[in-house]
Design a protein around this motif. Structure first.
Motif, PDB file in Angstrom:
ATOM      1  N   PRO A 239       0.798  -1.233   0.000  1.00  0.00           N
ATOM      2  CA  PRO A 239       0.000   0.000   0.000  1.00  0.00           C
ATOM      3  C   PRO A 239       0.828   1.279   0.000  1.00  0.00           C
ATOM      4  N   ALA A 240       2.087   1.217   0.433  1.00  0.00           N
ATOM      5  CA  ALA A 240       2.917   2.416   0.482  1.00  0.00           C
ATOM      6  C   ALA A 240       3.683   2.663  -0.817  1.00  0.00           C
ATOM      7  N   THR A 241       3.670   1.696  -1.724  1.00  0.00           N
ATOM      8  CA  THR A 241       4.398   1.825  -2.989  1.00  0.00           C
ATOM      9  C   THR A 241       3.571   2.618  -3.985  1.00  0.00           C
ATOM     10  N   VAL A 243       1.976   4.118  -7.484  1.00  0.00           N
ATOM     11  CA  VAL A 243       1.478   3.485  -8.708  1.00  0.00           C
ATOM     12  C   VAL A 243       2.564   3.473  -9.776  1.00  0.00           C
ATOM     13  N   LYS A 244       3.337   4.546  -9.848  1.00  0.00           N
ATOM     14  CA  LYS A 244       4.413   4.603 -10.838  1.00  0.00           C
ATOM     15  C   LYS A 244       5.424   3.496 -10.604  1.00  0.00           C
ATOM     16  N   LYS A 245       5.802   3.290  -9.345  1.00  0.00           N
ATOM     17  CA  LYS A 245       6.786   2.256  -9.027  1.00  0.00           C
ATOM     18  C   LYS A 245       6.237   0.872  -9.351  1.00  0.00           C
ATOM     19  N   ILE A 246       4.981   0.648  -9.029  1.00  0.00           N
ATOM     20  CA  ILE A 246       4.366  -0.652  -9.315  1.00  0.00           C
ATOM     21  C   ILE A 246       4.281  -0.886 -10.818  1.00  0.00           C
ATOM     22  N   SER A 247       3.973   0.165 -11.579  1.00  0.00           N
ATOM     23  CA  SER A 247       3.917   0.013 -13.034  1.00  0.00           C
ATOM     24  C   SER A 247       5.266  -0.433 -13.580  1.00  0.00           C
ATOM     25  N   GLN A 248       6.343   0.075 -13.001  1.00  0.00           N
ATOM     26  CA  GLN A 248       7.684  -0.327 -13.421  1.00  0.00           C
ATOM     27  C   GLN A 248       7.978  -1.769 -13.008  1.00  0.00           C
ATOM     28  N   GLN A 249       7.510  -2.143 -11.835  1.00  0.00           N
ATOM     29  CA  GLN A 249       7.760  -3.501 -11.338  1.00  0.00           C
ATOM     30  C   GLN A 249       7.084  -4.561 -12.195  1.00  0.00           C
ATOM     31  N   VAL A 250       5.980  -4.192 -12.851  1.00  0.00           N
ATOM     32  CA  VAL A 250       5.272  -5.181 -13.675  1.00  0.00           C
ATOM     33  C   VAL A 250       5.535  -4.990 -15.172  1.00  0.00           C
ATOM     34  N   THR A 268     -11.543   0.297 -13.424  1.00  0.00           N
ATOM     35  CA  THR A 268     -11.166   1.288 -12.422  1.00  0.00           C
ATOM     36  C   THR A 268      -9.708   1.678 -12.644  1.00  0.00           C
ATOM     37  N   THR A 269      -9.297   2.776 -12.042  1.00  0.00           N
ATOM     38  CA  THR A 269      -7.883   3.143 -12.058  1.00  0.00           C
ATOM     39  C   THR A 269      -7.163   2.326 -10.981  1.00  0.00           C
ATOM     40  N   PRO A 270      -5.834   2.243 -11.042  1.00  0.00           N
ATOM     41  CA  PRO A 270      -5.096   1.538  -9.982  1.00  0.00           C
ATOM     42  C   PRO A 270      -5.374   2.096  -8.589  1.00  0.00           C
ATOM     43  N   GLU A 271      -5.462   3.413  -8.462  1.00  0.00           N
ATOM     44  CA  GLU A 271      -5.735   4.024  -7.160  1.00  0.00           C
ATOM     45  C   GLU A 271      -7.126   3.651  -6.656  1.00  0.00           C
ATOM     46  N   GLN A 272      -8.113   3.650  -7.542  1.00  0.00           N
ATOM     47  CA  GLN A 272      -9.473   3.260  -7.150  1.00  0.00           C
ATOM     48  C   GLN A 272      -9.504   1.797  -6.720  1.00  0.00           C
TER      49      GLN A 272
END
Length: 277
Positions: A239-241, A243-250, A268-272
Motif C-alpha cells: 500500500p505504500a508503494t 502506482v508509478k513504481k508498481i507500473s515499473q515492477q510489472v 477502475t484506475t489503480p488508485e481506485q
C-alpha cells in the motif's frame, strides 16, 4: 471487486417443478475452498472466477480458471477444483429443470464446456445481479430465477468463447514452459513477441495461433493481462508503494500507459482499485 461476504440463495422449487429451467442455487464465494466431488454434482453446475485464479479437474483435464472464464459441468461428472492463487473468488450456479437439456442443446452446449469472454461482456456481472434481485424481491415460485438462468445461458452462448477441451489441454501442455517463464519475467519491459516465441522455439505466427486457440488472446495481450493481474496483487500487498513504481515492477515503461491499460481491463484506475481493496 469488493471482497464481500459469502452469498448463497437456495431455491425450494415450491410450485415451480415444471419450469423449463429450475434453479437449485446461485452464489458468490469470496474464499473458494477446495472442492472434490468423485460422483459429480446431481444437477448442471456452472462456476466462474470473480477474482484470482483456480484450477478445475474433470474428464482427465486440468484447466486454469482466471477472470473472464468459467466451466459448465453436466450432472454427475466427477470433478474437483481448488485455488491456484491464495485468493480465489467465484460465482456459481446450479440448475436443472424439465427442459434444461434441450435448452442447452439449442445454444450449442452438449458436453461439459470451458468458456472465456472479454472483460466488456455482460457475463461477469450477471450472477451478481441475480443475487441482488433475489435479495430485494420475493420470487415465490422461482419464475424470475428461471428467466434469469435462461437469459444467462443465452448470453453465455453469445459472448462466451467455447473451446474444445481436448485441444485446450494439449495446447496448455505445450505452452506451460512459456507461461512459467512469463510468470518469472513479467517485470522486464524489454520483452517482445520474438522473445516469447524463442522460449518455445516456434515462429511468432505459430505462437500466436496457439494462444488464440487456447486463450482467445494474442501472446502479448495475454502477457499484458498477466502484468495487470500482478499489479493488482502489488497494489494490495504494498500500500505504500506508488502506482508509478508498481507500473515499473510489472514491466510498463510509462505510468500513463499502465493506468490506461489497467482501467480498460479492470474498469477502475489503480488508485481506485487499491481503495476498494
Amino acid at each position: 471487486m469488493l471482497k464481500a461476504e459469502h452469498r448463497r440463495i437456495v431455491f425450494t422449487h415450491e410450485g415451480g417443478q415444471n419450469l423449463p429451467i429450475t434453479l437449485d442455487s446461485v452464489g458468490y464465494n469470496p474464499e473458494q475452498e477446495k472442492i472434490s466431488r468423485p460422483d459429480g454434482y446431481p444437477m448442471y453446475h456452472w462456476i466462474q472466477t470473480a477474482y484470482g485464479e483456480g484450477t478445475i479437474f474433470f474428464e482427465n483435464k486440468s484447466l486454469t480458471l482466471a477472470e473472464g472464464s468459467g466451466v459448465l459441468l453436466l450432472p454427475h461428472i466427477p470433478h474437483r477444483y481448488e485455488a491456484l492463487s491464495g485468493d480465489w473468488r467465484t460465482y456459481y450456479l446450479t440448475f436443472g429443470g424439465c427442459s434444461a437439456g434441450h435448452i442447452l442443446e439449442s445454444v450449442g452446449i452438449q458436453s461439459s464446456s470451458f468458456y472465456r469472454w472479454e472483460s466488456e461482456a455482460p457475463l461477469s456481472n450477471m450472477l451478481n445481479n441475480m443475487l441482488d434481485w433475489q435479495d430485494n424481491h420475493q420470487d415465490m415460485f422461482g419464475l424470475q430465477a428461471s428467466t434469469d438462468a435462461y437469459r444467462f445461458l443465452l448470453t453465455l452462448s453469445k459472448y462466451g468463447q467455447l473451446h474444445n477441451n481436448t485441444a485446450i489441454s494439449r495446447n496448455i501442455d505445450k505452452l506451460q514452459p512459456l507461461l512459467k517463464w512469463m510468470d518469472l519475467n513479467y517485470g522486464d519491459s524489454g520483452i517482445g513477441l520474438s522473445d516469447l516465441s524463442a522460449q518455445l522455439g516456434v515462429s511468432g505466427r505459430h505462437l500466436n495461433s496457439l494462444f488464440m486457440q487456447t486463450f482467445g488472446l494474442s501472446p502479448y495481450a495475454y502477457f499484458v493481462r498477466m502484468r495487470v493481474r500482478k499489479s493488482k496483487e502489488l497494489l494490495v500487498s504494498q500500500p505504500a508503494t506508488t502506482v508509478k513504481k508498481i507500473s515499473q515492477q510489472v514491466g510498463f515503461r510509462d505510468v500513463s500507459h499502465f493506468v490506461a491499460t489497467f482501467r480498460k481491463q479492470s474498469g477502475t484506475t489503480p488508485e481506485q482499485f487499491r481503495r476498494l481493496h
